[in-house]
Design an enzyme around this catalytic site. Structure first.
Site, PDB file in Angstrom:
ATOM      1  N   GLN A   6       0.800  -1.217   0.000  1.00  0.00           N
ATOM      2  CA  GLN A   6       0.000   0.000   0.000  1.00  0.00           C
ATOM      3  C   GLN A   6       0.832   1.265   0.000  1.00  0.00           C
ATOM      4  OE1 GLN A   6      -2.539  -1.863   3.347  1.00  0.00           O
ATOM      5  NE2 GLN A   6      -3.914  -0.379   2.413  1.00  0.00           N
ATOM      6  N   HIS A  58       0.991  -9.262   5.037  1.00  0.00           N
ATOM      7  CA  HIS A  58      -0.135  -8.341   4.965  1.00  0.00           C
ATOM      8  C   HIS A  58      -0.818  -8.522   3.607  1.00  0.00           C
ATOM      9  CE1 HIS A  58      -1.876  -4.550   6.848  1.00  0.00           C
ATOM     10  NE2 HIS A  58      -2.529  -4.662   5.703  1.00  0.00           N
ATOM     11  N   ASN A  85      -1.574 -10.534   9.220  1.00  0.00           N
ATOM     12  CA  ASN A  85      -2.537  -9.456   9.382  1.00  0.00           C
ATOM     13  C   ASN A  85      -3.937  -9.932   9.011  1.00  0.00           C
ATOM     14  OD1 ASN A  85      -3.124  -6.408   9.633  1.00  0.00           O
ATOM     15  ND2 ASN A  85      -3.989  -6.909   7.633  1.00  0.00           N
ATOM     16  N   GLU A  86      -4.890  -9.740   9.938  1.00  0.00           N
ATOM     17  CA  GLU A  86      -6.305  -9.994   9.667  1.00  0.00           C
ATOM     18  C   GLU A  86      -6.543 -11.361   9.016  1.00  0.00           C
ATOM     19  OE1 GLU A  86      -8.075  -6.838   7.403  1.00  0.00           O
ATOM     20  OE2 GLU A  86      -7.881  -5.383   9.033  1.00  0.00           O
ATOM     21  N   TYR A 115     -12.618  -0.929  13.471  1.00  0.00           N
ATOM     22  CA  TYR A 115     -13.106   0.324  12.899  1.00  0.00           C
ATOM     23  C   TYR A 115     -14.516   0.675  13.355  1.00  0.00           C
ATOM     24  CZ  TYR A 115      -9.025   0.180   9.872  1.00  0.00           C
ATOM     25  OH  TYR A 115      -7.738   0.166   9.411  1.00  0.00           O
ATOM     26  N   TRP A 152      -4.640   4.066  11.828  1.00  0.00           N
ATOM     27  CA  TRP A 152      -4.536   3.755  10.404  1.00  0.00           C
ATOM     28  C   TRP A 152      -5.125   4.938   9.661  1.00  0.00           C
ATOM     29  CZ3 TRP A 152      -2.153  -0.016   7.740  1.00  0.00           C
ATOM     30  CH2 TRP A 152      -2.381  -0.058   6.356  1.00  0.00           C
TER      31      TRP A 152
END
Length: 513
Positions: A45, A144, A189-190, A334, A444
């Site tokens: 990213q 990620h 990640n996630e 979030y 973030w």
């Protein structure tokens, strides 16, 4: 013209930062002395240089070049590969304690296994050294969502147990080369959202799904089995890498290793038994699917019952390896969502190709979160932290991602994001005062990065990146000023007509412990 408007906006912000705020009800000094405040990005990213210095393609390269992020790609992104010194300087000016970033597996080991790319190695050494020399802790994520394409093509990546060995060897290189300066490692990640999006809905790489499921057409995949298989291999790979770290490196490097999951908070739409039960089922699938094996050694009973033979079983040896294979748990949070029981899903003819993880959950989310600027729901983050405390033994927690999505534009006056940060950081403080073992908070994101769902159409960053400028100049938003002043112990608070949504059900009922 764009840069002229940005310069004018920056002038206004410097005035706003000193006139538009009243004192916060809390300060950084209210947090524990060793509490970490930071910001984050991820390799694909932010780095750019996708085709430079020996980096090979990852699954993301294929995905974005096929239009997966509305035409945007990470070929250049924010070009942190070349501008890392400038970005570290901004981190220092902001006052960050730590920077969370990920290592691109295909940049460091282009073939997925075997020889290390010396230029990729040099880049991460330079970045880490630059951070350390300026007093900023590097918090490193190994994976990620960017698997080397060569491994996906060779054996379908996370669907094969071969990934466990290759991931462990990649981790070994990272621990060996960087572990003398990196003390906080996150393997994945996630993992929960990665397997749902990548193997059930097909909305992220490797874009696998099967009818009637999927947000977009997939050319391959099986939504019924593959999410569970990939998730199982993620847990085994994490456990293998963590075991290696603890056995070979931890005693001399004195670091910590953990795993990251995406943590919605779920609250029942009503106080009916059905909705409360459905809410707990949602927690079992989104949180327990990964956390129960890590803490208790096996999947939740609800998950095993509803998934049946489609979810792999841990052997006795695997269960022992996975259980306790972490020093901390990291979460990305979030927003919260309300849950209503959905018994209609039980009426589906149980043929394999008509079942997926979503069907197994048997619930229906009731509030669609707006594309930008959702209502503020800080009680959701507090709910997650309280749940982790009560159900999973209060492990050390790092909040790796928390932030507000806004439409990308040239305005630097992101007052909504400032209010978001204020109420959520305040919520973290309340959770700590209530006994949560939370150790750090990362906003973030540090910059307006290439977002994984919609490219450059939305933004989360503290700093705007001018994509029209060949030099990709960075501009601080109001949120960057607010965060900096908070971290440097200057009193600031936000004003404005921002809607903070209260939980429709008392937290004591909504948690369903």
């Amino acid at each position: 013209m764009v840069r002229h408007r940005l310069s004018f906006s920056l002038f206004l912000l410097l005035n706003l930062a000193t006139t538009a705020f009243s004192a916060l009800k809390f300060s950084r000094d209210d947090f524990p002395d060793d509490f970490i405040f930071g910001a984050g990005t991820s390799a694909y990213q932010v780095e750019g240089a996708a085709n430079q210095d020996g980096r090979s393609p990852s699954t993301w390269d294929t995905f974005v070049h096929a239009g997966g992020t509305h035409g945007a790609t990470g070929d250049i992104a924010c070009d942190q590969y070349h501008k890392y010194k400038e970005d570290v300087k901004l981190m220092v000016e902001t006052g960050l304690d730590a920077y969370r970033f990920s290592i691109s597996w295909s940049r460091l080991i282009p073939n997925g296994r075997g020889p290390v790319n010396p230029k990729g190695l040099a880049y991460y050494n330079n970045l880490i050294n630059e951070l350390i020399s300026h007093g900023i802790q590097p918090h490193v994520t190994l994976f990620h969502v960017d698997l080397p394409l060569v491994l996906e093509d060779e054996y379908e990546g996370w669907l094969s147990r071969r990934i466990v060995k290759d991931f462990t060897e990649f981790a070994d290189v990272c621990f060996r080369e960087f572990g003398d300066r990196v003390s906080h490692w996150t393997t994945l990640n996630e993992g929960n959202v990665f397997v749902l999006a990548g193997y059930d809905m097909g909305s992220l790489p490797p874009q696998r799904c099967s009818p009637p499921f999927g947000y977009r057409p997939c050319t391959k995949g099986n939504s019924s089995f593959e999410p569970y298989i990939a998730g199982h291999h993620l847990l085994l790979a994490h456990a293998s890498a963590a075991r290696l770290y603890k056995k070979k490196y931890q005693a001399k490097q004195h670091g910590f290793i953990g795993i990251n999951i995406f943590a919605y908070w779920f609250a029942p739409l009503t106080n009916t038994t059905e909705d409360i039960t459905a809410t707990q089922r949602a927690k079992d699938f989104y949180l327990g699917w990964f956390l129960d094996p890590l803490v208790f050694g096996d999947y939740p009973e609800t998950v095993k019952k509803n998934a049946g033979t489609r979810i792999p079983a841990f052997t006795t040896s695997e269960s022992k390896q996975v259980k306790g294979s972490f020093d901390f748990i990291a979460i990305n949070h979030y927003f919260a969502t309300y849950i209503k029981d959905n018994p209609e899903k039980l009426k589906i003819d149980e043929r394999d190709f008509e079942l997926d993880v979503g069907t197994d959950m048997i619930f229906k989310p009731q509030n669609d979160v707006p594309a930008v600027q959702p209502p503020l729901m800080p009680w959701g983050l507090q709910g997650v932290l309280e749940y982790l405390k009560q159900v999973y033994g209060n492990p050390p927690i790092y909040i790796h991602e928390n932030g507000m999505r806004m439409q990308r534009n040239t305005s630097l006056n992101d007052t909504s994001r400032v209010k978001y940060m204020e109420v959520y950081i305040g919520g973290v403080l309340d959770a700590i005062r209530n006994g949560s073992n939370t150790r750090g908070y990362f906003i973030w994101s540090f910059l307006d990065v290439l977002e994984l769902l919609d490219g450059f159409e939305s933004s989360y960053g503290l700093y705007y990146v001018d994509l029209d400028d060949p030099d990709l100049k960075r501009y601080p938003k109001l949120s960057a000023h607010w965060y900096s002043d908070f971290l440097k112990r200057r009193n600031m608070s936000s004003d404005g007509d921002i809607r903070i949504e209260k939980n429709k059900t008392p937290l004591s009922n909504a948690q369903s412990f």
